[in-house]
Write a protein that holds these residues in place. Structure first.
Motif, PDB file in Angstrom:
ATOM      1  N   TYR A  15       0.849  -1.199   0.000  1.00  0.00           N
ATOM      2  CA  TYR A  15       0.000   0.000   0.000  1.00  0.00           C
ATOM      3  C   TYR A  15       0.877   1.239   0.000  1.00  0.00           C
ATOM      4  CZ  TYR A  15      -3.321   3.504   1.747  1.00  0.00           C
ATOM      5  OH  TYR A  15      -4.087   4.623   1.905  1.00  0.00           O
ATOM      6  N   SER A  16       0.517   2.209  -0.851  1.00  0.00           N
ATOM      7  CA  SER A  16       1.299   3.440  -1.005  1.00  0.00           C
ATOM      8  C   SER A  16       0.460   4.649  -0.609  1.00  0.00           C
ATOM      9  CB  SER A  16       1.760   3.593  -2.461  1.00  0.00           C
ATOM     10  OG  SER A  16       2.520   2.487  -2.865  1.00  0.00           O
ATOM     11  N   PRO A  17       0.425   4.990   0.698  1.00  0.00           N
ATOM     12  CA  PRO A  17      -0.451   6.088   1.133  1.00  0.00           C
ATOM     13  C   PRO A  17      -0.075   7.441   0.524  1.00  0.00           C
ATOM     14  CG  PRO A  17       1.017   5.397   2.889  1.00  0.00           C
ATOM     15  CD  PRO A  17       1.159   4.384   1.816  1.00  0.00           C
ATOM     16  N   LEU A  18       1.209   7.660   0.228  1.00  0.00           N
ATOM     17  CA  LEU A  18       1.660   8.919  -0.377  1.00  0.00           C
ATOM     18  C   LEU A  18       2.292   8.686  -1.746  1.00  0.00           C
ATOM     19  CD1 LEU A  18       3.279  10.495   2.813  1.00  0.00           C
ATOM     20  CD2 LEU A  18       1.059  11.057   1.805  1.00  0.00           C
ATOM     21  N   GLY A  19       1.961   7.553  -2.320  1.00  0.00           N
ATOM     22  CA  GLY A  19       2.599   7.203  -3.588  1.00  0.00           C
ATOM     23  C   GLY A  19       4.014   6.699  -3.393  1.00  0.00           C
ATOM     24  N   LEU A  20       4.386   6.415  -2.136  1.00  0.00           N
ATOM     25  CA  LEU A  20       5.739   5.947  -1.838  1.00  0.00           C
ATOM     26  C   LEU A  20       5.901   4.498  -2.267  1.00  0.00           C
ATOM     27  CD1 LEU A  20       6.001   7.401   1.778  1.00  0.00           C
ATOM     28  CD2 LEU A  20       6.852   8.428  -0.348  1.00  0.00           C
ATOM     29  N   GLN A  21       7.126   4.123  -2.598  1.00  0.00           N
ATOM     30  CA  GLN A  21       7.384   2.750  -2.997  1.00  0.00           C
ATOM     31  C   GLN A  21       7.080   1.807  -1.839  1.00  0.00           C
ATOM     32  OE1 GLN A  21      11.373   1.940  -4.245  1.00  0.00           O
ATOM     33  NE2 GLN A  21      10.965  -0.198  -4.693  1.00  0.00           N
ATOM     34  N   SER A  22       6.352   0.732  -2.157  1.00  0.00           N
ATOM     35  CA  SER A  22       6.000  -0.251  -1.137  1.00  0.00           C
ATOM     36  C   SER A  22       6.016  -1.629  -1.755  1.00  0.00           C
ATOM     37  CB  SER A  22       4.610   0.052  -0.564  1.00  0.00           C
ATOM     38  OG  SER A  22       4.212  -0.946   0.343  1.00  0.00           O
ATOM     39  N   TYR A  23       6.435  -2.610  -0.965  1.00  0.00           N
ATOM     40  CA  TYR A  23       6.403  -3.976  -1.467  1.00  0.00           C
ATOM     41  C   TYR A  23       6.321  -4.952  -0.294  1.00  0.00           C
ATOM     42  CZ  TYR A  23      11.400  -4.109  -0.280  1.00  0.00           C
ATOM     43  OH  TYR A  23      12.593  -4.048   0.373  1.00  0.00           O
ATOM     44  N   ALA A  24       5.860  -6.156  -0.628  1.00  0.00           N
ATOM     45  CA  ALA A  24       5.877  -7.298   0.281  1.00  0.00           C
ATOM     46  C   ALA A  24       6.429  -8.468  -0.509  1.00  0.00           C
ATOM     47  CB  ALA A  24       4.476  -7.609   0.801  1.00  0.00           C
ATOM     48  N   TYR A  25       7.363  -9.204   0.079  1.00  0.00           N
ATOM     49  CA  TYR A  25       7.919 -10.323  -0.675  1.00  0.00           C
ATOM     50  C   TYR A  25       8.084 -11.552   0.214  1.00  0.00           C
ATOM     51  CZ  TYR A  25      12.713  -9.941   1.216  1.00  0.00           C
ATOM     52  OH  TYR A  25      13.811  -9.933   2.034  1.00  0.00           O
ATOM     53  N   LEU A  26       8.047 -12.690  -0.472  1.00  0.00           N
ATOM     54  CA  LEU A  26       8.210 -14.010   0.135  1.00  0.00           C
ATOM     55  C   LEU A  26       9.271 -14.734  -0.667  1.00  0.00           C
ATOM     56  CD1 LEU A  26       6.674 -16.094   2.178  1.00  0.00           C
ATOM     57  CD2 LEU A  26       5.679 -16.967   0.053  1.00  0.00           C
ATOM     58  N   SER A  27      10.194 -15.423   0.000  1.00  0.00           N
ATOM     59  CA  SER A  27      11.267 -16.049  -0.772  1.00  0.00           C
ATOM     60  C   SER A  27      11.802 -17.294  -0.075  1.00  0.00           C
ATOM     61  CB  SER A  27      12.416 -15.057  -0.996  1.00  0.00           C
ATOM     62  OG  SER A  27      13.096 -14.795   0.220  1.00  0.00           O
ATOM     63  N   ASN A  28      12.497 -18.112  -0.877  1.00  0.00           N
ATOM     64  CA  ASN A  28      13.275 -19.256  -0.400  1.00  0.00           C
ATOM     65  C   ASN A  28      14.717 -19.048  -0.810  1.00  0.00           C
ATOM     66  OD1 ASN A  28      11.534 -21.334   0.823  1.00  0.00           O
ATOM     67  ND2 ASN A  28      10.499 -21.295  -1.161  1.00  0.00           N
TER      68      ASN A  28
END
Length: 879
Positions: free
Chosen positions: A309-322
């Motif tokens: 979610y980008s409340p101010l247009g800021l870069q956002s991410y969620a990641y899952l990895s192995n």
């Protein structure tokens, strides 16, 4: 010689006593925990199998991801347990801040951090001073000045901090030093060391405070005089907020200057932020992300929700990895055959207020020493287009795809990928896939949001990834077995062509007092109750009577329980090792034998439960190790470190009917049933005469199972089949190829026959014989009447009455009349009686009368004789 005999005696004693030294015996375990027909093995999602291994079972390729259904969460942040994951917390650096400024200026800089429910926030303002043409050397008496205003730090007791980090660097020696100035911290307990120095500048909230430091002096106090040409490299100001915060951490800064002794300012522009653009400054600002369970799922009870979610247009991410391996030297997962390395999972994509940089994708990366490969599959994007372009060069390639279902919103889709297909398509030979990941991203548009749901994630491969050590294409002296981790270089660890199968095996030789030589591989495999090892090993050399020498294969679980399968060991080692609550030594068959390949076939669950008690065991590590000290040598070769699963039930190898059952007898069956990998637990015999199946449970008699099928009526054919279970609940059916086994109900009891009465008319030579005949089994089919052994009549219906006429008899004498009863099963019984017949000449006048009138009165005369009866013996005993 005495020493050798003593050692052999001890070894024999240990091998004999070993079953009694573990905490729980196998037999007791099965009696208390493995009730018949109740064990269900946990599925490992077996997708593909390779070659035939131990017990005729196929070598296992299986799911190697734990918690792919996302049913388990981390106890602290509720993220997906057993994965690497991260999502942004709110971090914002506003370099055009107008609410509070210093000295009436138009702008200042606000640094705001607000941790999420899962992750801490660490926003920062930065400025670099690394220009080679203009450096702030400490020998020029550098002063650093600015103003700061502490707005809030509500979570100071749980990790909220506000501080400045100043980095100094010396090019010639490539040395870094960090100086930290803390403005807000719960407890200042830092101790300076050779690289880091700390100053406590705890300040009040709600007022402008001045920071004014002689950096050369602070450096000298912490580290001693700075080497000539040491300079200020970069500065950072942080406002850290912990996860699960109660409020925002915030600090405002303004009016920066970094001057030398001649008042030259190394922040020549926008130190007061009056441009409103932050010219010359760096910052790290992000939106908010999360990885939580959701009830919207495709299997089990939960799935994973990844939201950005980008409340101010800021870069956002969620990641899952192995982490599939390591980057350099490359080691990871391999795809040398179809079905070896695959991904399968369910996904659902959605977005809101989506801009050009709102998207979600899956990626995988691989490499060898000369080539890098990256591939990504997009699930969706704000513009319904793939956002990146393919790229190819002689040393690397990036490719992007639209996953099946790309562009669907709020719809579950299946992602399925076989990496063998990718390798074949792009001609990727000898490549290790080192990492993977799933990401949800959003930035560039205010309040943009991307949401990706994942469930039933399955990644298949061999549990030990390269069980046969064939991936040797990156083999070098310092990395002799590239697909496994090691603790030694060549020559102690090396690949060898003296393999059990394929081209390569691994050699671990310890000598020259080097100590332990080890290969290991981290893994995940649930120890399903029917899981067996299928390891091949050859011990070429070991000194069994001197020093502390050994060779083993160790299996470790996620609960830090360890089993050591001892392949060989010296007397000293054996006498010094004892089982404990966390590890157990198994001295296996063929222990200390050299020069021959042996197959280590062990039931993992049974061994762990025998050693440590009942548990749900998950294998997380395999270690192969040899060790020697002094002049001794321990040399071990291993190959094909596979696992197999006992997927089939027992087999019926013999079946015998112990009797010929009649209508009043049970049928007795004897069966020999065997199971290659385990033992037979139970046998049932299902039987029927019509349409309904019933069953009896067989009992064990030595090597056999015996079952009793209840008696049935004569004339029935009984069909039956055998179902067998092993100790793990695996079952199989032997139904004679679908034709069923069968037997007919026999009847071996003779009928009962009696002569009830004989009525005679001696004057006319007639006898009426009344016969009683019964058969409870098959019934009476017919009765034969014989006169002196000659058949004279047959009766096939009751009542059984025979009228015997003696007038045809020509001579006087004894006649034996025999009654033979036949039942429908072919059994017979007989009874007989004697009659004496007298033949005499009648008067001539009577004969003349008979010739004239005999036919009128129903009498008959034959020749010139007349017969009469004289009963000598009425009934003989039936036969």
């Amino acid at each position: 010689m005495k020493k050798k005999q003593y050692f052999i005696s001890i070894l024999v004693l240990i091998l004999f006593l070993q079953p009694f030294l573990v905490t729980n015996t196998t037999s007791a375990l099965f009696q208390t925990e493995r009730n018949d027909f109740k064990i269900e093995a946990t599925s490992n999602n077996f997708i593909v199998k390779k070659d035939v291994g131990a017990g005729g079972e196929e070598q296992l390729i299986t799911n190697v991801v734990r918690n792919g259904g996302f049913e388990e969460v981390d106890s602290y942040d509720e993220g997906p347990e057993f994965f690497s994951y991260y999502a942004n917390a709110f971090q914002y650096v506003d370099m055009a801040y107008t609410v509070i400024t210093y000295g009436g200026s138009s702008f200042a800089c606000s640094i705001q951090g607000l941790g999420s429910g899962q992750f801490y926030s660490n926003p920062r303002l930065s400025r670099s001073f690394t220009s080679s043409s203009e450096r702030a050397y400490l020998q020029e008496n550098i002063d650093f000045d600015f103003f700061y205003y502490l707005v809030n730090n509500p979570d100071i007791s749980s990790g909220g901090t506000i501080y400045l980090r100043l980095n100094c660097y010396h090019d010639a020696s490539s040395t870094n030093w960090n100086i930290y100035y803390y403005f807000s911290i719960d407890t200042f307990s830092f101790i300076n060391d050779t690289d880091d120095a700390y100053y406590d500048l705890t300040s009040p909230f709600g007022s402008w405070e001045a920071f004014s430091r002689d950096i050369d002096n602070d450096f000298t106090q912490a580290f001693g005089p700075a080497p000539v040409d040491t300079y200020v490299s970069i500065m950072y100001i942080y406002a850290t907020s912990p996860s699960k915060p109660s409020g925002m951490t915030e600090v405002i800064v303004d009016d920066f200057s970094l001057e030398n002794g001649t008042n030259h300012d190394y922040i020549p522009s926008d130190g007061d932020f009056e441009s409103g653009t932050g010219s010359g400054w760096g910052q790290y600002s992000t939106g908010i992300g999360s990885l939580y369970q959701t009830d919207d799922h495709t299997e089990g009870n939960k799935a994973l929700n990844m939201t950005s979610y980008s409340p101010l247009g800021l870069q956002s991410y969620a990641y899952l990895s192995n982490s599939l391996g390591r980057w350099n030297p490359p080691m990871g997962y391999y795809a040398k055959e179809p079905g070896q390395f695959t991904y399968n999972f369910d996904w659902k994509y959605n977005d809101e207020n989506a801009g050009i940089q709102t998207f979600a994708y899956f990626y995988i990366s691989g490499r060898n020493s000369t080539y890098d490969f990256f591939a990504a599959w997009f699930f969706g994007s704000g513009t319904d287009t793939i956002l990146y372009s393919n790229y190819t060069s002689p040393t690397d390639r990036e490719v992007y795809f639209a996953a099946d279902g790309f562009g669907d919103r709020d719809t579950w889709n299946l992602f399925s990928l076989d990496l063998y297909d990718i390798c074949s398509h792009y001609n990727l030979s000898n490549i290790a896939f080192t990492g993977d990941g799933i990401q949800a991203n959003s930035y560039g548009t205010v309040n943009a949001k991307s949401e990706l749901l994942i469930d039933n994630l399955i990644l298949t491969n061999y549990p030990t990834v390269d069980p046969s050590f064939e991936e040797d294409w990156e083999s070098i002296a310092t990395n002799p077995i590239p697909s496994w981790y090691d603790n030694r270089d060549e020559p102690y660890i090396s690949s060898t062509t003296d393999a059990k199968s394929g081209d390569i095996a691994a050699n671990l030789t310890s000598y020259g007092s080097i100590g332990n030589v080890m290969l290991y591989r981290n893994m995940y495999l649930n120890a399903d109750p029917s899981l067996f090892t299928d390891f091949w090993w050859r011990l070429d050399e070991i000194d069994s009577f001197d020093d502390d020498n050994y060779a083993w294969i160790k299996v470790e679980t996620d609960e830090s329980k360890e089993i050591y399968y001892m392949l060989g060991a010296s007397e000293n080692f054996i006498l010094s090792q004892f089982n404990s609550s966390n590890y157990c030594y198994f001295y296996i068959e063929n222990f200390n034998q050299t020069g021959v390949w042996f197959n280590l076939i062990r039931n993992i669950a049974v061994d762990f439960e025998a050693a440590f008690g009942i548990g749900n065991w998950n294998i997380t590590r395999i270690e192969i190790e040899s060790s020697s000290w002094g002049p001794s040598v321990t040399s071990l070769i291993v190959d094909d470190i596979h696992f197999v699963q006992d997927t089939t039930g027992p087999r019926l190898i013999s079946l015998m009917m112990l009797n010929d059952p009649t209508y009043y007898q049970d049928a007795l069956l004897e069966m020999m049933c065997v199971d290659t990998m385990s033992r037979v637990m139970s046998v049932r015999v299902y039987y029927r005469t019509a349409t309904t199946w019933n069953y009896v449970v067989a009992s064990m008699f030595g090597m056999y199972f015996r079952a009793t099928i209840p008696a049935h009526d004569y004339g029935n054919t009984v069909e039956y089949y055998i179902q067998m279970w092993d100790i793990f609940g695996r079952n199989s059916i032997d139904d004679n190829g679908g034709a069923y086994y069968s037997y007919a109900i026999l009847y071996d009891i003779d009928p009962i026959v009696n002569i009830l009465s004989i009525s005679t008319n001696a004057d006319y030579g007639l006898a009426s014989i009344h016969i009683d005949c019964t058969d409870e089994g098959s019934g009476i089919e017919f009765i034969d009447i014989l006169d002196n052994g000659t058949f004279v009549a047959a009766i096939d219906t009751a009542p059984y009455i025979y009228n015997w006429n003696a007038t045809p008899v020509q001579e006087s004498g004894l006649h034996v009349v025999t009654v033979i009863a036949h039942d429908f099963a072919g059994n017979t019984a007989e009874a007989s009686f004697d009659i004496f017949v007298t033949v005499y000449e009648p008067p001539s006048a009577f004969v003349s009368f008979f010739h004239k009138w005999g036919t009128l009165v129903g009498a008959s005369i034959i020749g010139v004789a007349w017969a009469s009866f004289s009963i000598v013996q009425f009934i003989r005993k039936p036969k």
